[in-house]
Every structure is written in C-alpha cells, then in structure tokens.
Design a protein around this motif. Structure first.
Motif, PDB file in Angstrom:
ATOM      1  N   TRP A  27     -16.063  80.319 114.411  1.00 40.00           N
ATOM      2  CA  TRP A  27     -17.147  79.688 115.380  1.00 40.00           C
ATOM      3  C   TRP A  27     -16.943  80.480 116.618  1.00 40.00           C
ATOM      4  O   TRP A  27     -17.975  80.987 117.075  1.00 40.00           O
ATOM      5  CB  TRP A  27     -16.923  78.028 115.740  1.00 40.00           C
ATOM      6  N   ALA A  30     -18.724  83.920 115.978  1.00 44.99           N
ATOM      7  CA  ALA A  30     -20.100  83.696 116.192  1.00 44.99           C
ATOM      8  C   ALA A  30     -20.549  83.519 117.496  1.00 44.99           C
ATOM      9  O   ALA A  30     -21.740  83.895 117.848  1.00 44.99           O
ATOM     10  CB  ALA A  30     -20.647  82.348 115.238  1.00 44.99           C
ATOM     11  N   ARG A  31     -20.052  82.829 118.422  1.00 42.71           N
ATOM     12  CA  ARG A  31     -20.390  82.361 119.734  1.00 42.71           C
ATOM     13  C   ARG A  31     -20.137  83.796 120.837  1.00 42.71           C
ATOM     14  O   ARG A  31     -21.032  83.818 121.588  1.00 42.71           O
ATOM     15  CB  ARG A  31     -19.880  81.182 120.257  1.00 42.71           C
ATOM     16  N   ASP A  58     -21.844  74.695 108.325  1.00 46.32           N
ATOM     17  CA  ASP A  58     -22.580  75.038 109.397  1.00 46.32           C
ATOM     18  C   ASP A  58     -22.191  76.376 110.067  1.00 46.32           C
ATOM     19  O   ASP A  58     -22.824  77.264 110.726  1.00 46.32           O
ATOM     20  CB  ASP A  58     -22.670  73.826 110.129  1.00 46.32           C
ATOM     21  N   THR A  59     -20.857  76.234 110.308  1.00 48.01           N
ATOM     22  CA  THR A  59     -20.174  77.776 110.811  1.00 48.01           C
ATOM     23  C   THR A  59     -20.436  78.986 109.974  1.00 48.01           C
ATOM     24  O   THR A  59     -20.675  79.767 110.427  1.00 48.01           O
ATOM     25  CB  THR A  59     -18.906  77.266 111.141  1.00 48.01           C
ATOM     26  N   GLU A  62     -23.709  79.792 110.681  1.00 52.91           N
ATOM     27  CA  GLU A  62     -23.928  80.490 112.217  1.00 52.91           C
ATOM     28  C   GLU A  62     -23.437  82.049 111.964  1.00 52.91           C
ATOM     29  O   GLU A  62     -23.932  82.954 112.892  1.00 52.91           O
ATOM     30  CB  GLU A  62     -23.204  79.596 113.237  1.00 52.91           C
ATOM     31  N   GLN A  66     -25.631  85.128 113.142  1.00 53.99           N
ATOM     32  CA  GLN A  66     -25.280  86.069 113.901  1.00 53.99           C
ATOM     33  C   GLN A  66     -25.003  87.699 113.393  1.00 53.99           C
ATOM     34  O   GLN A  66     -25.395  88.355 114.054  1.00 53.99           O
ATOM     35  CB  GLN A  66     -24.114  85.816 114.823  1.00 53.99           C
ATOM     36  N   ALA A  73     -27.796  82.448 106.169  1.00 54.60           N
ATOM     37  CA  ALA A  73     -27.873  81.369 107.103  1.00 54.60           C
ATOM     38  C   ALA A  73     -28.547  80.129 106.858  1.00 54.60           C
ATOM     39  O   ALA A  73     -28.086  78.967 106.781  1.00 54.60           O
ATOM     40  CB  ALA A  73     -28.190  82.035 108.482  1.00 54.60           C
ATOM     41  N   GLN A  93     -30.421  73.000 113.759  1.00 52.56           N
ATOM     42  CA  GLN A  93     -29.946  74.712 113.529  1.00 52.56           C
ATOM     43  C   GLN A  93     -30.590  75.130 112.324  1.00 52.56           C
ATOM     44  O   GLN A  93     -30.983  76.102 112.614  1.00 52.56           O
ATOM     45  CB  GLN A  93     -28.370  74.390 112.880  1.00 52.56           C
ATOM     46  N   PHE A  97     -32.338  78.626 112.655  1.00 51.85           N
ATOM     47  CA  PHE A  97     -32.320  79.877 111.544  1.00 51.85           C
ATOM     48  C   PHE A  97     -33.720  80.195 111.041  1.00 51.85           C
ATOM     49  O   PHE A  97     -33.844  81.414 110.871  1.00 51.85           O
ATOM     50  CB  PHE A  97     -31.297  79.363 110.401  1.00 51.85           C
ATOM     51  N   ARG A 102     -31.816  85.399 116.808  1.00 50.02           N
ATOM     52  CA  ARG A 102     -30.316  85.099 117.260  1.00 50.02           C
ATOM     53  C   ARG A 102     -29.980  85.055 118.622  1.00 50.02           C
ATOM     54  O   ARG A 102     -28.904  84.436 118.949  1.00 50.02           O
ATOM     55  CB  ARG A 102     -29.522  86.112 116.604  1.00 50.02           C
ATOM     56  N   PRO A 106     -27.036  77.524 119.761  1.00 44.95           N
ATOM     57  CA  PRO A 106     -27.147  76.321 118.863  1.00 44.95           C
ATOM     58  C   PRO A 106     -27.506  75.167 119.695  1.00 44.95           C
ATOM     59  O   PRO A 106     -27.233  74.945 120.985  1.00 44.95           O
ATOM     60  CB  PRO A 106     -25.516  76.388 118.389  1.00 44.95           C
TER      61      PRO A 106
END
Length: 109
Positions: A27, A30-31, A58-59, A62, A66, A73, A93, A97, A102, A106
């Motif tokens: 995560w 991704a962030r 979900d992670t 994500e 990304q 995704a 989410q 997607f 991108r 979220p």
C-alpha cells in the motif's frame, strides 16, 4: 516518509509470511509511487497468503493500477468487491479503476 518506508520495508522483509506487513509495504508503494515493483511482489505474496481478504486483494488491485495494469487492477478489484459486496469502498475503487485515471486518489473509507 523515508523513515516510515524503511521501517515498513524492513518489517515486510523480516516477516515474509506476515500479510499485515506485506500489505503495508504494498500500500505504501502504491500511494507513494516508490518501488512499485517491490510493492507488487509484496501484494501478490499477501494475496497468495490471504486470498479471502478483500482489503489485501484491493491493495493488489491498487498496486496494479498504479503500475498501469488496468486489466489486472479490474480483475483484483472485482474480486475484492465480490468478497465484500456490501462495502461501498470497493465499489468506488472498481469505478475508479474502470475510469482509468491513476491521478485520482482512492476513496475515503
């Protein structure tokens, strides 16, 4: 942020069977956009260990998003939503997607 990233990475490396640390590693990647390939490996391993965890799946979605893997995704996002169909976050989410932008953040859970 660098110190947090180092700690999370070290915790995931030292605890390769910990879905909590693997998911946190993924995560964070991704962030922040930092080391997304390592984030993908962590997300894939966490999803292997806990395939019924919507949050972990979900992670994975994500991280794939990304990385520009929209199809991946969407696949993982659909799985997360199927695991918890009543949770609005996963529906939001999936819509994100599907839109394919991108740069959008979220949804707030």
């Amino acid at each position: 942020l660098a110190r947090v990233s180092d700690r999370v990475t070290r915790a995931a490396d030292e605890n390769p069977a910990s879905t909590r640390f693997l998911n946190a590693r993924a995560w964070l990647a991704a962030r922040t956009g930092a080391d997304l390939e390592a984030g993908l490996r962590a997300a894939e391993r966490a999803a292997e260990l806990a395939p019924e965890s919507a949050g972990i799946v979900d992670t994975l979605a994500e991280v794939r998003f990304q990385l520009g893997d929209r199809a991946g995704a969407l696949e993982a996002g659909r799985r997360a939503l199927a695991l918890q169909p009543d949770r609005e976050y996963f529906a939001q989410q999936l819509a994100r997607f599907e839109a394919g932008d991108r740069s959008t953040r979220p949804p707030v859970d």
